[in-house]
Design a protein around this motif. Structure first.
Motif, PDB file in Angstrom:
ATOM      1  N   GLU A  73      -9.546  -5.957   6.577  1.00  0.00           N
ATOM      2  CA  GLU A  73      -9.088  -4.571   6.735  1.00  0.00           C
ATOM      3  C   GLU A  73      -7.748  -4.478   7.457  1.00  0.00           C
ATOM      4  O   GLU A  73      -7.215  -3.378   7.633  1.00  0.00           O
ATOM      5  CB  GLU A  73     -10.138  -3.760   7.502  1.00  0.00           C
ATOM      6  CG  GLU A  73     -11.505  -3.708   6.828  1.00  0.00           C
ATOM      7  CD  GLU A  73     -11.431  -3.087   5.443  1.00  0.00           C
ATOM      8  OE1 GLU A  73     -10.643  -2.146   5.255  1.00  0.00           O
ATOM      9  OE2 GLU A  73     -12.176  -3.539   4.556  1.00  0.00           O
ATOM     10  N   SER A  85      -3.745  -4.629   8.354  1.00  0.00           N
ATOM     11  CA  SER A  85      -2.532  -4.298   7.609  1.00  0.00           C
ATOM     12  C   SER A  85      -1.301  -4.624   8.442  1.00  0.00           C
ATOM     13  O   SER A  85      -1.379  -4.813   9.671  1.00  0.00           O
ATOM     14  CB  SER A  85      -2.525  -2.816   7.195  1.00  0.00           C
ATOM     15  OG  SER A  85      -2.596  -1.982   8.332  1.00  0.00           O
ATOM     16  N   VAL A 104      -2.242   6.076   6.892  1.00  0.00           N
ATOM     17  CA  VAL A 104      -2.442   4.758   7.509  1.00  0.00           C
ATOM     18  C   VAL A 104      -3.298   4.897   8.760  1.00  0.00           C
ATOM     19  O   VAL A 104      -3.032   5.760   9.615  1.00  0.00           O
ATOM     20  CB  VAL A 104      -1.080   4.122   7.857  1.00  0.00           C
ATOM     21  CG1 VAL A 104      -1.274   2.772   8.525  1.00  0.00           C
ATOM     22  CG2 VAL A 104      -0.220   3.989   6.602  1.00  0.00           C
ATOM     23  N   GLY A 143       0.794  -1.225   0.000  1.00  0.00           N
ATOM     24  CA  GLY A 143       0.000   0.000   0.000  1.00  0.00           C
ATOM     25  C   GLY A 143       0.821   1.265   0.000  1.00  0.00           C
ATOM     26  O   GLY A 143       0.292   2.364  -0.205  1.00  0.00           O
ATOM     27  N   LEU A 151      -5.956  -2.522  -0.019  1.00  0.00           N
ATOM     28  CA  LEU A 151      -5.261  -1.257  -0.150  1.00  0.00           C
ATOM     29  C   LEU A 151      -5.058  -0.952  -1.628  1.00  0.00           C
ATOM     30  O   LEU A 151      -5.030  -1.862  -2.458  1.00  0.00           O
ATOM     31  CB  LEU A 151      -3.889  -1.314   0.548  1.00  0.00           C
ATOM     32  CG  LEU A 151      -3.855  -1.619   2.048  1.00  0.00           C
ATOM     33  CD1 LEU A 151      -2.421  -1.860   2.490  1.00  0.00           C
ATOM     34  CD2 LEU A 151      -4.467  -0.479   2.847  1.00  0.00           C
TER      35      LEU A 151
END
Length: 322
Positions: free
Chosen positions: A137, A139, A71, A8, A175
């Motif tokens: 979702e 990361s 982020v 991302g 992302l």
């Protein structure tokens, strides 16, 4: 691992200060023959961070990543570091401090440093496995830093000199960014031991790695559904150019596919080699949205890695000291 992961965003910090081969020779840290060998290979200087300790380099780079790519710290489930050579002779909790500062309240932070030469690609591979078992979702932040603490640590034995740098990447499933089509990372300790037994020395000839490295590259390309002809560039870590020329012969491809300017521009940045080389190519326009590329790494601990990706729209960001 299929197309379930996206890079991302990537931020890199490369110091503007340079340390020259001549200055190391003047300090008596290199012989004239060693200096001449490095200069003959195009390695005249490397980036050198004189002011910031490695935890501050990480802080600076992580801040740039989080700020540029917006982020959400609540979505970060893991902060992962690969093997670091010289960076943490500290008693402070470096990862814990970053976790608290940036609000990664849901994140588990850990290092792969007990796995010798576990590089950026092993960190990416581990992140992919962690994401497979996480909610969509979630990361992962992948962090790596290189900073020599003593001038004598710069010299890599005849053909390499080590520079300083730092990198941070955001990885996730939902992302925008570079699609990771496939990634593999393996460790073959037999490679290391066979080399030692054959030569009765603590060094390993390159050809001991080539067969396994060629297999990993071919299998990763197959996982991605691509061939060498589909790649715009193969980005290797900054070891000797001869390594990649010899590998190209084994793979029966043009050595021009490999980006081999990294050592002359940056020296050897250990686990920062790949993200720094990637950032340089992307920012210079040599990697454009839609291009396929591979990242390839080879470590002296027997660690082999390959990732095949497709470039997204967002460029990497360069972190700078305020």
């Amino acid at each position: 691992m299929g197309n379930s992961m996206v890079i991302g965003g990537t931020a890199v910090y490369v110091p503007e200060e340079r340390l020259t081969v001549e200055s190391l020779a003047d300090q008596g840290l290199l012989s004239q023959n060693e200096a001449a060998s490095l200069l003959g290979r195009g390695m005249a200087s490397v980036p050198c961070e004189k002011a910031l300790p490695s935890p501050d380099m990480l802080d600076l780079t992580l801040h740039a990543l989080l700020n540029r790519f917006r982020v959400d710290p609540e979505r970060v489930r893991y902060v992962v570091m690969p093997y670091l050579y010289y960076s943490f002779p500290y008693t402070k909790d470096v990862l814990g401090s970053l976790r608290r500062k940036y609000g990664f309240r849901q994140a588990v932070c850990f290092s792969l440093r007990d796995q010798l030469c576990s590089g950026y690609l092993m960190g990416m591979y581990a992140a992919g496995k962690l994401l497979e078992a996480s909610e969509d979702e979630a990361s992962v932040v992948l962090l790596t830093v290189e900073k020599c603490l003593l001038p004598g640590q710069r010299y890599g034995g005849g053909v390499l000199i080590t520079g300083d740098a730092c990198a941070a990447s955001l990885l996730g499933k939902r992302l925008g960014g570079d699609r990771v089509l496939a990634v593999r990372s393996v460790t073959d300790i037999r490679t290391l031991q066979q080399g030692k037994l054959k030569n009765r020395a603590d060094d390993v000839p390159n050809y001991f790695y080539f067969v396994n490295l060629a297999k990993v590259i071919r299998r990763t390309l197959a996982d991605a559904g691509l061939d060498f002809g589909d790649l715009k560039v193969a980005i290797p870590n900054n070891i000797t150019q001869e390594t990649w020329r010899q590998l190209a012969v084994l793979l029966k491809i043009s050595p021009e596919l490999f980006y081999t300017e990294g050592p002359s521009v940056s020296g050897h940045l250990n686990t920062c080699d790949l993200p720094v080389n990637y950032a340089r190519l992307a920012l210079e326009g040599k990697l454009r949205p839609g291009d396929y590329y591979a990242m390839i790494s080879l470590g002296n601990g027997g660690v082999i890695g390959c990732a095949v990706c497709q470039k997204g729209n967002d460029p990497p960001v360069l972190a700078r000291r305020p």
